[in-house]
Design a protein around this motif. Sequence first.
Motif, PDB file in Angstrom:
ATOM      1  N   ALA A  36       0.822  -1.209   0.000  1.00  0.00           N
ATOM      2  CA  ALA A  36       0.000   0.000   0.000  1.00  0.00           C
ATOM      3  C   ALA A  36       0.856   1.259   0.000  1.00  0.00           C
ATOM      4  N   ASN A  37       2.104   1.133   0.436  1.00  0.00           N
ATOM      5  CA  ASN A  37       3.015   2.273   0.400  1.00  0.00           C
ATOM      6  C   ASN A  37       3.678   2.413  -0.966  1.00  0.00           C
ATOM      7  N   ASP A  38       3.368   1.490  -1.858  1.00  0.00           N
ATOM      8  CA  ASP A  38       3.913   1.451  -3.202  1.00  0.00           C
ATOM      9  C   ASP A  38       5.440   1.608  -3.242  1.00  0.00           C
ATOM     10  N   PRO A  39       6.156   0.724  -2.543  1.00  0.00           N
ATOM     11  CA  PRO A  39       7.617   0.827  -2.561  1.00  0.00           C
ATOM     12  C   PRO A  39       8.183   0.296  -3.867  1.00  0.00           C
ATOM     13  N   GLU A  40       9.409   0.711  -4.202  1.00  0.00           N
ATOM     14  CA  GLU A  40      10.051   0.149  -5.389  1.00  0.00           C
ATOM     15  C   GLU A  40      10.773  -1.136  -5.018  1.00  0.00           C
ATOM     16  N   ILE A  41      11.246  -1.178  -3.773  1.00  0.00           N
ATOM     17  CA  ILE A  41      11.940  -2.372  -3.301  1.00  0.00           C
ATOM     18  C   ILE A  41      11.185  -2.918  -2.097  1.00  0.00           C
ATOM     19  N   LEU A  42      11.005  -4.221  -2.082  1.00  0.00           N
ATOM     20  CA  LEU A  42      10.376  -4.849  -0.935  1.00  0.00           C
ATOM     21  C   LEU A  42      11.403  -5.750  -0.261  1.00  0.00           C
ATOM     22  N   LEU A  43      11.729  -5.423   0.985  1.00  0.00           N
ATOM     23  CA  LEU A  43      12.632  -6.268   1.756  1.00  0.00           C
ATOM     24  C   LEU A  43      11.770  -7.220   2.571  1.00  0.00           C
ATOM     25  N   MET A  44      12.159  -8.488   2.619  1.00  0.00           N
ATOM     26  CA  MET A  44      11.366  -9.445   3.378  1.00  0.00           C
ATOM     27  C   MET A  44      12.283 -10.241   4.287  1.00  0.00           C
ATOM     28  N   ASP A  45      12.020 -10.166   5.590  1.00  0.00           N
ATOM     29  CA  ASP A  45      12.885 -10.801   6.572  1.00  0.00           C
ATOM     30  C   ASP A  45      12.225 -12.089   7.071  1.00  0.00           C
ATOM     31  N   GLU A  46      12.552 -13.194   6.457  1.00  0.00           N
ATOM     32  CA  GLU A  46      11.944 -14.497   6.771  1.00  0.00           C
ATOM     33  C   GLU A  46      10.431 -14.385   6.951  1.00  0.00           C
ATOM     34  N   PRO A  47       9.744 -13.848   5.943  1.00  0.00           N
ATOM     35  CA  PRO A  47       8.318 -13.551   6.133  1.00  0.00           C
ATOM     36  C   PRO A  47       7.464 -14.801   6.346  1.00  0.00           C
ATOM     37  N   PHE A  48       7.942 -15.934   5.866  1.00  0.00           N
ATOM     38  CA  PHE A  48       7.131 -17.152   6.019  1.00  0.00           C
ATOM     39  C   PHE A  48       7.749 -18.102   7.043  1.00  0.00           C
ATOM     40  N   GLY A  49       8.711 -17.587   7.788  1.00  0.00           N
ATOM     41  CA  GLY A  49       9.493 -18.418   8.707  1.00  0.00           C
ATOM     42  C   GLY A  49       8.688 -19.067   9.808  1.00  0.00           C
ATOM     43  N   SER A  50       7.560 -18.455  10.191  1.00  0.00           N
ATOM     44  CA  SER A  50       6.824 -19.045  11.314  1.00  0.00           C
ATOM     45  C   SER A  50       5.554 -19.755  10.848  1.00  0.00           C
ATOM     46  N   LEU A  51       5.458 -19.979   9.531  1.00  0.00           N
ATOM     47  CA  LEU A  51       4.249 -20.642   9.018  1.00  0.00           C
ATOM     48  C   LEU A  51       4.470 -22.151   8.889  1.00  0.00           C
ATOM     49  N   ASP A  52       3.389 -22.893   8.925  1.00  0.00           N
ATOM     50  CA  ASP A  52       3.526 -24.337   8.722  1.00  0.00           C
ATOM     51  C   ASP A  52       3.863 -24.628   7.264  1.00  0.00           C
ATOM     52  N   ALA A  53       4.392 -25.815   7.004  1.00  0.00           N
ATOM     53  CA  ALA A  53       4.957 -26.133   5.689  1.00  0.00           C
ATOM     54  C   ALA A  53       3.968 -25.912   4.550  1.00  0.00           C
ATOM     55  N   HIS A  54       2.732 -26.314   4.775  1.00  0.00           N
ATOM     56  CA  HIS A  54       1.741 -26.220   3.711  1.00  0.00           C
ATOM     57  C   HIS A  54       1.417 -24.755   3.387  1.00  0.00           C
ATOM     58  N   THR A  55       1.132 -23.986   4.425  1.00  0.00           N
ATOM     59  CA  THR A  55       0.832 -22.565   4.244  1.00  0.00           C
ATOM     60  C   THR A  55       1.999 -21.850   3.584  1.00  0.00           C
ATOM     61  N   ARG A  56       3.188 -22.275   3.981  1.00  0.00           N
ATOM     62  CA  ARG A  56       4.393 -21.657   3.469  1.00  0.00           C
ATOM     63  C   ARG A  56       4.483 -21.790   1.949  1.00  0.00           C
ATOM     64  N   ILE A  57       4.252 -23.002   1.447  1.00  0.00           N
ATOM     65  CA  ILE A  57       4.322 -23.242   0.005  1.00  0.00           C
ATOM     66  C   ILE A  57       3.247 -22.433  -0.721  1.00  0.00           C
ATOM     67  N   LEU A  58       2.075 -22.372  -0.102  1.00  0.00           N
ATOM     68  CA  LEU A  58       0.979 -21.589  -0.673  1.00  0.00           C
ATOM     69  C   LEU A  58       1.359 -20.114  -0.770  1.00  0.00           C
ATOM     70  N   MET A  59       1.972 -19.607   0.300  1.00  0.00           N
ATOM     71  CA  MET A  59       2.346 -18.193   0.356  1.00  0.00           C
ATOM     72  C   MET A  59       3.454 -17.872  -0.651  1.00  0.00           C
ATOM     73  N   GLN A  60       4.360 -18.853  -0.866  1.00  0.00           N
ATOM     74  CA  GLN A  60       5.417 -18.639  -1.863  1.00  0.00           C
ATOM     75  C   GLN A  60       4.796 -18.443  -3.245  1.00  0.00           C
ATOM     76  N   LYS A  61       3.811 -19.289  -3.566  1.00  0.00           N
ATOM     77  CA  LYS A  61       3.139 -19.173  -4.864  1.00  0.00           C
ATOM     78  C   LYS A  61       2.434 -17.825  -4.984  1.00  0.00           C
ATOM     79  N   GLU A  62       1.749 -17.454  -3.895  1.00  0.00           N
ATOM     80  CA  GLU A  62       1.027 -16.189  -3.876  1.00  0.00           C
ATOM     81  C   GLU A  62       1.964 -15.011  -4.102  1.00  0.00           C
ATOM     82  N   LEU A  63       3.107 -15.071  -3.411  1.00  0.00           N
ATOM     83  CA  LEU A  63       4.062 -13.976  -3.511  1.00  0.00           C
ATOM     84  C   LEU A  63       4.551 -13.826  -4.946  1.00  0.00           C
ATOM     85  N   LEU A  64       4.841 -14.972  -5.587  1.00  0.00           N
ATOM     86  CA  LEU A  64       5.296 -14.917  -6.981  1.00  0.00           C
ATOM     87  C   LEU A  64       4.220 -14.327  -7.889  1.00  0.00           C
TER      88      LEU A  64
END
Lengths: 284, 263
Positions: free
Chosen positions: B159-187
């Motif tokens: 929403a801040n419309d950044p040019e660069i997005l830094l992500m610090d282990e954003p999916f690190g605390s998610l369970d394996a299944h959610t994590r894979i889903l979120m990776q696809k979503e992010l792409l």
Amino acid sequence: MLSDSTMKSQVTSILIPVIVPVLLIIVWIYAALKIGNQVILPPIDNVLNLLANPTENLISMGSLASNITVSLVRVLMGYLLAASVGIPLGVIMGYYALVFRLMNTFLNLFRPIPPLAWVPLVMAWFGVASMATAFGVETGKLYIYLNNLKFSMIFIIFIGGFYPILTSSIHGVAGVNRTLIDSARVLGASELQVFRKVLLPAAMPSIINGLRIGLGISWMCLVSAEMLPGSISGVGYLITHAYTLASIDIVIAGMISIGIVGMTMDRIFHHIENRRYAWQRLTR
Amino acid sequence: MSRGSIDMTVILSANQVCKIFWTNNGDRIRAVDTVCLSVMENDFVCIVGPSGCGKSTFLRITAGLEPASSGDVRFRGLEIKKPLPQIGLVFQEYSLFPWLPVIDNVASGPEFAGMKKAKRLDLARHYLDVVGMTEFAAAFPHELSGGMRQRVAIARAFANDPEILLMDEPFGSLDAHTRILMQKELLRIWETHRKTILFVTHSVDEAVYLADRVVVMSARPGKIKEIHKIDMGRPRSRANPSYGELTDRILQQLEQEVMGLKN
């Protein structure tokens, strides 16, 4: 339709808290009858009668209601002063380690001093000076009102409320999750916005809790404040003066009023705390 | 889908970045050691490394939250000294304001910038839609699952419309299944919204799945050990032999680091 068991649990949940007060009343009625001396323990109906007619003028002391009003205004003044110094100071001390180190030892030196122990010094400083002195009002109805607000009283009440408010503000801010502050800064918050939009709301449950405790203590300091020279009104004055007239029924009615008012204020705060800050209980 | 070499503008450059910490007993710890890295526009770069290798510290320096002890990180040639609106950051967890409903969380960046309420709420609604969280606009963070919270955190950064997005282990605390889903979503989001992403993770699989380039860092002091370019198209299949090969190679490099065998 309520089922039998929920009806039952509702009835017991209302019933249980009143058991002990009712027992106390029974003991009172019995003991008053047994003792038969108004100066030691007046019959309960005398006291209830006083409480039921709070606007009735008591011998040379004004009515119960007017004395409570005077007391409330005093407490609110001292308390608002305590909050308006305690919250900003606590928030700044909680956020800036340097300010904390600068102020903490100094403030902790005064913390253990009971508000009552301030009385001699406060009398030496302010004497019987009041808001009337401050505004230069010397006659009229306004004088009577303002003269009721002695600096010395307000100071004692201020001291009582100040420390719990300060401490809870410091802890509230110091306990704010670093990630929230960093998130706000990355999202473009200025230093002032970090204070207003992150630190204050995040620390608010703790601050409200301190405000609640502070109000309780301010209210408790009332009697000592109203025993100060120059006091001619207020519930504290009412009960000490009634004692010298051996009107123990007025003493007890005054004490019960203090209790009821204090409890009501506490309840209001509790209600706000629960309604507005449910997120805190439910987070993690 | 392959990304051409048409836009090769350097958007972010780290030059000899070092970070030194002092512990309470006066010990000197070198957390980040002479890191040099160039990130191109629309690049998706993942940084992997053993835990404690300073990768998160490097990200914090890049976000402008901490100064480098020496060297600098530059955004389009300008030294980053404080957080910039052009650079967003998504944390691992607990970054949403717990007292605000989801929509106000997403709108908080524009609010800090002084945008009018109606306008910023529209914007927030749009990005909630992008991450598939429209129906939770009025919910509070504590009512959401971990994956949902990270969706909201991503929407808030966008929403801040950044040019660069830094992500610090954003999916690190998610369970394996959610994590894979979120990776696809992010792409999916990245491909439609075209941002440059610098993504820190300790999962080699995640890095190989997501990145154009994987930066492997050494154990403390964190140096760049190697940068792997990944030419596989997306979406990547974990069954692809070269996927497994690369994952293996990076894992071996990290293992060497953890065992303390420097090459």
